[in-house]
Design an enzyme around this catalytic site. Structure first.
Site, PDB file in Angstrom:
ATOM      1  N   GLY A   1      74.386  18.017  67.988  1.00  0.00           N
ATOM      2  CA  GLY A   1      75.758  18.003  67.452  1.00  0.00           C
ATOM      3  C   GLY A   1      76.771  18.532  68.453  1.00  0.00           C
ATOM      4  O   GLY A   1      77.768  19.155  68.088  1.00  0.00           O
TER       5      GLY A   1
ATOM      6  N   SER B   1      78.993  17.133  70.287  1.00  0.00           N
ATOM      7  CA  SER B   1      80.343  16.538  70.392  1.00  0.00           C
ATOM      8  C   SER B   1      81.196  16.904  69.175  1.00  0.00           C
ATOM      9  O   SER B   1      82.329  16.451  69.053  1.00  0.00           O
ATOM     10  CB  SER B   1      80.228  15.013  70.485  1.00  0.00           C
ATOM     11  OG  SER B   1      79.585  14.524  69.309  1.00  0.00           O
ATOM     12  N   GLY B   2      80.674  17.748  68.314  1.00  0.00           N
ATOM     13  CA  GLY B   2      81.406  18.118  67.103  1.00  0.00           C
ATOM     14  C   GLY B   2      82.335  19.301  67.314  1.00  0.00           C
ATOM     15  O   GLY B   2      82.568  19.753  68.453  1.00  0.00           O
ATOM     16  N   LEU B   3      82.840  19.830  66.210  1.00  0.00           N
ATOM     17  CA  LEU B   3      83.826  20.926  66.224  1.00  0.00           C
ATOM     18  C   LEU B   3      83.277  22.170  66.930  1.00  0.00           C
ATOM     19  O   LEU B   3      83.919  22.745  67.798  1.00  0.00           O
ATOM     20  CB  LEU B   3      84.180  21.267  64.766  1.00  0.00           C
ATOM     21  CG  LEU B   3      85.050  22.479  64.480  1.00  0.00           C
ATOM     22  CD1 LEU B   3      86.452  22.315  65.051  1.00  0.00           C
ATOM     23  CD2 LEU B   3      85.113  22.729  62.966  1.00  0.00           C
ATOM     24  N   VAL B   4      82.063  22.577  66.579  1.00  0.00           N
ATOM     25  CA  VAL B   4      81.479  23.797  67.161  1.00  0.00           C
ATOM     26  C   VAL B   4      80.846  23.488  68.514  1.00  0.00           C
ATOM     27  O   VAL B   4      81.018  24.219  69.489  1.00  0.00           O
ATOM     28  CB  VAL B   4      80.442  24.413  66.200  1.00  0.00           C
ATOM     29  CG1 VAL B   4      79.845  25.675  66.791  1.00  0.00           C
ATOM     30  CG2 VAL B   4      81.079  24.714  64.839  1.00  0.00           C
TER      31      VAL B   4
ATOM     32  N   TYR C   1      75.213  18.653  49.892  1.00  0.00           N
ATOM     33  CA  TYR C   1      75.240  19.333  51.197  1.00  0.00           C
ATOM     34  C   TYR C   1      74.600  20.718  51.081  1.00  0.00           C
ATOM     35  O   TYR C   1      73.782  21.132  51.899  1.00  0.00           O
ATOM     36  CB  TYR C   1      76.700  19.453  51.644  1.00  0.00           C
ATOM     37  CG  TYR C   1      76.957  20.214  52.902  1.00  0.00           C
ATOM     38  CD1 TYR C   1      77.344  21.557  52.862  1.00  0.00           C
ATOM     39  CD2 TYR C   1      76.856  19.594  54.138  1.00  0.00           C
ATOM     40  CE1 TYR C   1      77.608  22.257  54.023  1.00  0.00           C
ATOM     41  CE2 TYR C   1      77.120  20.283  55.303  1.00  0.00           C
ATOM     42  CZ  TYR C   1      77.493  21.612  55.243  1.00  0.00           C
ATOM     43  OH  TYR C   1      77.756  22.317  56.390  1.00  0.00           O
TER      44      TYR C   1
ATOM     45  N   LYS D   1      71.247  22.243  53.008  1.00  0.00           N
ATOM     46  CA  LYS D   1      71.343  23.411  53.905  1.00  0.00           C
ATOM     47  C   LYS D   1      70.439  24.551  53.393  1.00  0.00           C
ATOM     48  O   LYS D   1      69.798  25.256  54.171  1.00  0.00           O
ATOM     49  CB  LYS D   1      72.796  23.887  54.008  1.00  0.00           C
ATOM     50  CG  LYS D   1      73.695  22.974  54.824  1.00  0.00           C
ATOM     51  CD  LYS D   1      73.536  23.179  56.324  1.00  0.00           C
ATOM     52  CE  LYS D   1      74.554  22.397  57.120  1.00  0.00           C
ATOM     53  NZ  LYS D   1      74.461  22.623  58.587  1.00  0.00           N
TER      54      LYS D   1
ATOM     55  N   PRO E   1      78.764  30.571  58.589  1.00  0.00           N
ATOM     56  CA  PRO E   1      80.207  30.708  58.796  1.00  0.00           C
ATOM     57  C   PRO E   1      81.016  30.345  57.554  1.00  0.00           C
ATOM     58  O   PRO E   1      80.551  29.589  56.695  1.00  0.00           O
ATOM     59  CB  PRO E   1      80.482  29.702  59.924  1.00  0.00           C
ATOM     60  CG  PRO E   1      79.439  28.658  59.755  1.00  0.00           C
ATOM     61  CD  PRO E   1      78.219  29.367  59.205  1.00  0.00           C
TER      62      PRO E   1
HETATM   63  O1  GFB Z   1      87.966  22.614  53.464  1.00  0.00           O
HETATM   64  P1  GFB Z   1      87.895  22.056  52.107  1.00  0.00           P
HETATM   65  O2  GFB Z   1      87.985  20.572  51.996  1.00  0.00           O
HETATM   66  O3  GFB Z   1      86.532  22.389  51.374  1.00  0.00           O
HETATM   67  O4  GFB Z   1      89.053  22.790  51.250  1.00  0.00           O
HETATM   68  P2  GFB Z   1      85.976  23.645  50.569  1.00  0.00           P
HETATM   69  C1  GFB Z   1      89.315  22.358  50.046  1.00  0.00           C
HETATM   70  C2  GFB Z   1      90.492  23.064  49.381  1.00  0.00           C
HETATM   71  O5  GFB Z   1      91.685  22.653  50.045  1.00  0.00           O
HETATM   72  C3  GFB Z   1      90.583  22.578  47.951  1.00  0.00           C
HETATM   73  C4  GFB Z   1      92.519  21.927  49.125  1.00  0.00           C
HETATM   74  O6  GFB Z   1      91.103  23.600  47.151  1.00  0.00           O
HETATM   75  C5  GFB Z   1      91.544  21.396  48.056  1.00  0.00           C
HETATM   76  O7  GFB Z   1      92.219  21.151  46.842  1.00  0.00           O
HETATM   77  N1  GFB Z   1      93.201  20.848  49.852  1.00  0.00           N
HETATM   78  C6  GFB Z   1      94.532  20.615  49.834  1.00  0.00           C
HETATM   79  C7  GFB Z   1      92.619  19.926  50.640  1.00  0.00           C
HETATM   80  N2  GFB Z   1      94.850  19.537  50.582  1.00  0.00           N
HETATM   81  C8  GFB Z   1      93.669  19.083  51.106  1.00  0.00           C
HETATM   82  C9  GFB Z   1      93.330  17.988  51.955  1.00  0.00           C
HETATM   83  O8  GFB Z   1      94.152  17.187  52.382  1.00  0.00           O
HETATM   84  N3  GFB Z   1      92.013  17.844  52.283  1.00  0.00           N
HETATM   85  C10 GFB Z   1      91.039  18.730  51.834  1.00  0.00           C
HETATM   86  N4  GFB Z   1      89.781  18.543  52.248  1.00  0.00           N
HETATM   87  N5  GFB Z   1      91.319  19.763  51.008  1.00  0.00           N
HETATM   88  C11 GFB Z   1      83.842  22.834  51.772  1.00  0.00           C
HETATM   89  C12 GFB Z   1      82.550  22.166  51.425  1.00  0.00           C
HETATM   90  O9  GFB Z   1      84.399  23.318  50.603  1.00  0.00           O
HETATM   91  O10 GFB Z   1      83.602  23.939  52.614  1.00  0.00           O
HETATM   92  C13 GFB Z   1      81.873  21.692  52.677  1.00  0.00           C
HETATM   93  O11 GFB Z   1      82.818  21.056  50.576  1.00  0.00           O
HETATM   94  C14 GFB Z   1      81.878  22.691  53.803  1.00  0.00           C
HETATM   95  O12 GFB Z   1      80.558  21.325  52.362  1.00  0.00           O
HETATM   96  C15 GFB Z   1      83.143  23.505  53.870  1.00  0.00           C
HETATM   97  O13 GFB Z   1      80.859  23.501  53.717  1.00  0.00           O
HETATM   98  C16 GFB Z   1      82.978  24.726  54.751  1.00  0.00           C
HETATM   99  O14 GFB Z   1      86.251  24.897  51.302  1.00  0.00           O
HETATM  100  O15 GFB Z   1      86.400  23.558  49.159  1.00  0.00           O
END
Ligand code: GFB
Length: 313
Positions: A7, A9-12, A136, A140, A163
């Site tokens: 991985g 080429s990814g973020l980390v 997911y 994990k 993380p």
């Molecule tokens: O980073 P995120 O997508 O995932 O954040 P989680 C989600 C939060 O951001 C929710 C709000 O409360 C969404 O409603 N949000 C607002 C948005 N606008 C946006 C947008 O445009 N895109 C996204 N994505 N969110 C993830 C897990 O959970 O955490 C993954 O699903 C991963 O598996 C990651 O592990 C670290 O923090 O909710």
């Protein structure tokens, strides 16, 4: 040592490539092998077998994963489960068969049980994860178990990093699949260009902790070169630095000099309300980049990459 990174080429992985030669303990005699999906599909056992046969690593840093934000996890649950389960199983199986000394894996605080406080490493299996990312999360969690068996029964030093939400340059900024911070950066950039309101999905009330990919890369390098016991290690800034999604959106808007209206579209899910953790003291000597400064660096990186068509969007 031969250090194999999946991985890369990814973020980390991209941050690690930028940081590894700068690390104080870096040994130029070591051979670092950075693999991306171009080098092989890790969901296919025969491709993993031939990669390990070719590279014969001593240490494996397993960063490859099918990742995404809340909405990708909700809508592509089977890929998130199957791809990650297959990749993790094959990489750890061939690390075992090649008798590597050390494996460093990447878990995430989103795999912890939902609604438990405080969240600590020991509580990882004490209840179901939030339903939005169960595919997911369970894939994990099975890697965490796999690593623990390799520790106990096969004497492999297995360091499993947990993380909080990771962000930074080189991220996936796709408006649908990205994590919240890169998605907000891309959407605010377009809102400014198109002179339209900056729409935030959900209520903006959920709370998150964020770790900069460059800071996480330093933690990985410390884990490679220092002897730390096998185990699970939360990697996050202290809980005092938690942010609401609204606060993050306003920081992004100010970095973009976006002055128009910010609106919340509550027809979108909020997902997990919060997943508060405290950092593991094992890495307390590694400073965290100031959040506002790191967002600014990420915004500037995105604008440059977007305009020269190298951003993942
Ligand atoms: O980073 P995120 O997508 O995932 O954040 P989680 C989600 C939060 O951001 C929710 C709000 O409360 C969404 O409603 N949000 C607002 C948005 N606008 C946006 C947008 O445009 N895109 C996204 N994505 N969110 C993830 C897990 O959970 O955490 C993954 O699903 C991963 O598996 C990651 O592990 C670290 O923090 O909710």
């Amino acid at each position: 040592m031969k250090i194999l990174v999946t991985g890369a080429s990814g973020l980390v992985g991209s941050a690690l490539i930028n940081e590894y030669q700068l690390y104080s303990m870096y040994n130029p005699m070591d051979e670092w092998i950075f693999l991306s999906s171009k080098d092989g599909n890790l969901t296919k056992e025969d491709e993993v077998r031939s990669l390990f046969k070719k590279h014969q690593p001593n240490i494996v840093i397993h960063l490859a994963a099918n990742v995404g934000g809340l909405f990708k996890n909700m809508h592509k649950k089977i890929e998130m489960y199957e791809d990650n389960l297959l990749m993790n199983t094959f990489v750890l199986k061939y690390a075992r068969l090649h008798k590597v000394q050390k494996i460093i894996t990447m878990l995430s605080t989103c795999i912890f049980p939902d609604g438990i406080e405080p969240l600590t490493e020991a509580k990882l299996h004490e209840g179901p994860p939030h339903p939005s990312n169960e595919g997911y999360a369970y894939a994990k969690r099975m890697m965490e178990l796999h690593g623990r068996i390799l520790e106990k029964d096969h004497g492999i030093n297995c360091i499993q990093l947990i993380p909080t939400n990771i962000y930074g340059p080189y991220d996936n900024f796709n408006l649908d699949d990205a994590h919240v911070l890169p998605a907000l950066i891309h959407r605010c950039y377009k809102a400014k260009q198109d002179q339209v309101p900056f729409i935030i999905k959900g209520s903006g009330k959920p709370i998150r902790q964020f770790i900069y990919n460059y800071d996480l890369a330093k933690i990985i390098l410390y884990s490679v070169y220092e002897s730390i016991p096998s185990g699970r290690y939360i990697c996050s800034p202290p809980s005092q630095q938690e942010q609401t999604i609204e606060q993050v959106a306003r920081k992004v808007a100010s970095c973009m000099d976006y002055e128009q209206a910010i609106q919340f579209d509550t027809s979108y899910a909020d997902g997990q309300y919060k997943k508060t953790v405290e950092p593991n003291i094992a890495f307390s000597h590694i400073p965290f980049t100031d959040f506002d400064e790191a967002i600014k660096q990420t915004v500037d990186w995105f604008i440059a990459a977007y305009e020269n068509h190298t951003a993942r969007i």
